[in-house]
Design a protein around this motif. Structure first.
Motif, mmCIF file in Angstrom:
data_model
loop_
_atom_site.group_PDB
_atom_site.id
_atom_site.type_symbol
_atom_site.label_atom_id
_atom_site.label_comp_id
_atom_site.label_asym_id
_atom_site.label_seq_id
_atom_site.Cartn_x
_atom_site.Cartn_y
_atom_site.Cartn_z
ATOM 1 N N ASP A 72 19.534 -67.675 -30.856
ATOM 2 C CA ASP A 72 19.620 -66.354 -30.932
ATOM 3 C C ASP A 72 18.207 -65.712 -30.848
ATOM 4 O O ASP A 72 17.508 -66.310 -31.371
ATOM 5 N N TRP A 73 18.304 -64.384 -30.270
ATOM 6 C CA TRP A 73 17.322 -63.373 -30.554
ATOM 7 C C TRP A 73 17.446 -62.416 -31.592
ATOM 8 O O TRP A 73 18.688 -62.042 -31.599
ATOM 9 N N VAL A 74 16.325 -62.328 -32.610
ATOM 10 C CA VAL A 74 16.642 -61.349 -33.585
ATOM 11 C C VAL A 74 15.466 -60.219 -33.730
ATOM 12 O O VAL A 74 14.411 -60.898 -33.399
ATOM 13 N N ALA A 75 15.810 -59.365 -34.486
ATOM 14 C CA ALA A 75 14.891 -58.264 -34.649
ATOM 15 C C ALA A 75 14.357 -58.528 -36.092
ATOM 16 O O ALA A 75 15.088 -58.463 -36.994
ATOM 17 N N CYS A 76 12.903 -58.960 -36.461
ATOM 18 C CA CYS A 76 12.550 -59.212 -37.626
ATOM 19 C C CYS A 76 11.500 -58.146 -38.180
ATOM 20 O O CYS A 76 10.846 -57.684 -37.358
ATOM 21 N N ARG A 77 11.393 -58.387 -39.449
ATOM 22 C CA ARG A 77 10.364 -57.582 -40.133
ATOM 23 C C ARG A 77 9.698 -58.651 -41.137
ATOM 24 O O ARG A 77 10.395 -59.831 -41.411
ATOM 25 N N ASP A 78 8.260 -58.567 -41.237
ATOM 26 C CA ASP A 78 7.486 -59.431 -41.917
ATOM 27 C C ASP A 78 7.799 -59.397 -43.383
ATOM 28 O O ASP A 78 7.347 -58.264 -43.989
ATOM 29 N N GLY A 79 8.090 -60.520 -43.803
ATOM 30 C CA GLY A 79 8.572 -60.504 -45.319
ATOM 31 C C GLY A 79 7.406 -61.160 -46.240
ATOM 32 O O GLY A 79 7.620 -61.641 -47.106
ATOM 33 N N GLY A 80 6.022 -61.225 -45.736
ATOM 34 C CA GLY A 80 5.229 -61.835 -46.366
ATOM 35 C C GLY A 80 5.288 -63.386 -46.237
ATOM 36 O O GLY A 80 5.597 -64.085 -47.341
ATOM 37 N N GLY A 81 5.031 -63.873 -45.106
ATOM 38 C CA GLY A 81 5.158 -65.317 -44.906
ATOM 39 C C GLY A 81 6.412 -65.876 -44.399
ATOM 40 O O GLY A 81 6.474 -66.912 -43.869
ATOM 41 N N ILE A 82 7.457 -65.094 -44.937
ATOM 42 C CA ILE A 82 8.656 -65.146 -44.041
ATOM 43 C C ILE A 82 9.303 -64.204 -43.279
ATOM 44 O O ILE A 82 8.759 -63.193 -43.487
ATOM 45 N N LEU A 83 10.247 -64.474 -42.371
ATOM 46 C CA LEU A 83 10.639 -63.393 -41.340
ATOM 47 C C LEU A 83 11.901 -62.871 -41.939
ATOM 48 O O LEU A 83 12.892 -63.680 -42.246
#
Ligand SMILES: Nc1nc2c(ncn2[C@@H]2O[C@H](COP(=O)(O)OP(=O)(O)OP(=O)(O)O)[C@@H](O)[C@H]2O)c(=O)[nH]1
Ligand SMILES: [Mg+2]
Ligand SMILES: [Zn+2]
Length: 356
Positions: free
Chosen positions: A69-80
């Protein structure tokens, strides 16, 4: 590695504009163990998890990301942090094993589904099983390819290949050996760079061994089989996407005990096209092909043009899909009722809070 190497196209950028404005970045799910993910936004594997809002807004398991899958992410400080799932181009699904009437997506956004079998004399080569996989691949929009592995120990390879070809329709059939490497390059050369392929099939057929053979190393863990019935031991328990030397993306998945059908009745027609074709000539338009007078399908069986076993598998799959359809409409009814009930409760609460 750039995100384009994971299959991201210029056309995707345009669709993603809205998300980009919100500060999101695109990433592809490249590893999945239940709901634990790793995603790649172009700079390597990063741990990823869905946001609270994502969980809140998801209604079923199929709404959650899966491998490919393709997902839209935000940077969660080391994790997406996964905020949105982008629309799927294709999917390979089955009905969830057990009593749940839910879709389980085995892999998403795949161009080809390799139906991997094992020619080792066990039940790892079943024409009836292949017919199921063919049907589900086409249902989800992936092109099926039949891969007959372990040809090094096949008793009669030519016979297996010709039997598979007889039911394959437009799917190509490859005889390969992960052990000796025979046929593996021919298989790989079939796929264009930037295409995504997935391996599926029962446990122990050698899916992970083939991945190793394609990567040229001991990358995936492979297992043994039970000595008594040559069944696999479910060695692979996660799904993983790797990029091969010619730029093809390959997804390995855990072996399936069974592939329960998911989808509409039409999905059968593409894989049993000669039956669908003959059915047009049945006397009754709603013929069930089970003994009605003037049935053109039964005539085909009697003439030997279709084997009894294939015909029987068709009927079994048809009734499995009809049962699924009835369960789904029942479920839709229950879901609707629950929503109505929730809504009327909200309306009552609202009325109470706004009294006076
Ligand atoms: N002779 C022979 N054995 C093979 C070949 N490919 C795989 N095997 C053996 O088959 C067994 C199962 O291989 P795996 O790659 O673990 O099978 P799998 O399909 O990934 O199984 P799951 O991960 O459980 O779904 C191992 O013992 C492999 O060594 C082959 O081409 N020829
Ligand atoms: Mg495996
Ligand atoms: Zn008929």
């Amino acid at each position: 590695m750039k995100i384009e190497s994971l299959g991201w196209k210029a056309a995707n950028d345009k669709d993603f504009e809205e998300f980009r404005k919100q500060g999101f970045i695109p990433a592809r799910i490249i590893r999945e163990t239940r709901h634990i993910y790793e995603a790649d936004a172009g700079s390597g594997a990063v741990q990823a998890q869905v946001s609270g809002r994502f969980i809140f807004e998801s209604e079923s398991r199929a709404d959650y990301p899966t491998i490919g899958d393709w997902v839209a992410c935000r940077d969660g400080g080391g994790i997406l942090i996964i905020e949105e799932l982008l629309p799927r181009k294709s999917r390979f699904s089955r009905k969830e094993a057990g009593v749940l009437t839910e879709e389980q997506i085995i892999a998403a956004n795949i161009d080809y589904l390799c139906i991997v079998c094992g020619l080792d004399g066990g039940r790892n080569f079943s024409l009836r099983g292949i017919e199921r996989y063919l049907s589900m691949a086409r249902e989800g929009g992936a092109s099926p390819v039949i891969v007959l592995n372990k040809c090094d120990i096949a008793e009669d390879r030519a016979k297996a290949v010709s039997e598979a070809r007889n039911i394959a329709g437009n799917a190509q059939v490859f005889a390969v050996s992960a052990l000796t490497g025979e046929g593996v390059d021919e298989l790989l050369n079939k796929f264009d760079p930037f295409s995504t392929i997935a391996f599926s099939g029962p446990s122990g057929v050698g899916k992970s061994a083939l991945v190793n053979s394609l990567l040229g190393s001991g990358y995936m863990r492979t297992g043994t089989q039970r000595e008594d019935d040559l069944r696999g031991r479910h060695t692979t328990t996660h799904k993983e996407l790797v990029v091969l030397r010619n730029g093809v993306m390959l997804i390995d998945t855990p072996g399936l005990r069974e592939l329960q059908l998911w989808g509409g009745q039409e999905s059968l027609d593409s894989s049993f096209s000669e039956i669908a074709q003959a059915a047009l000539n049945c006397r009754f338009s709603d013929c069930s092909h089970q003994g009605e007078p003037g049935c053109a399908v039964v005539k085909l069986v009697e003439s030997g043009a279709i084997t009894e076993a294939r015909y029987k598998n068709y009927l079994d799959m048809k009734s499995e899909l009809a049962y699924l359809e009835s369960r789904l409409s029942e479920k839709g009814h229950l879901d609707r009722k629950k929503k109505e009930k929730d809504l009327s409760r909200l309306v009552k609460l609202y009325a109470r809070d706004h009294k006076k």
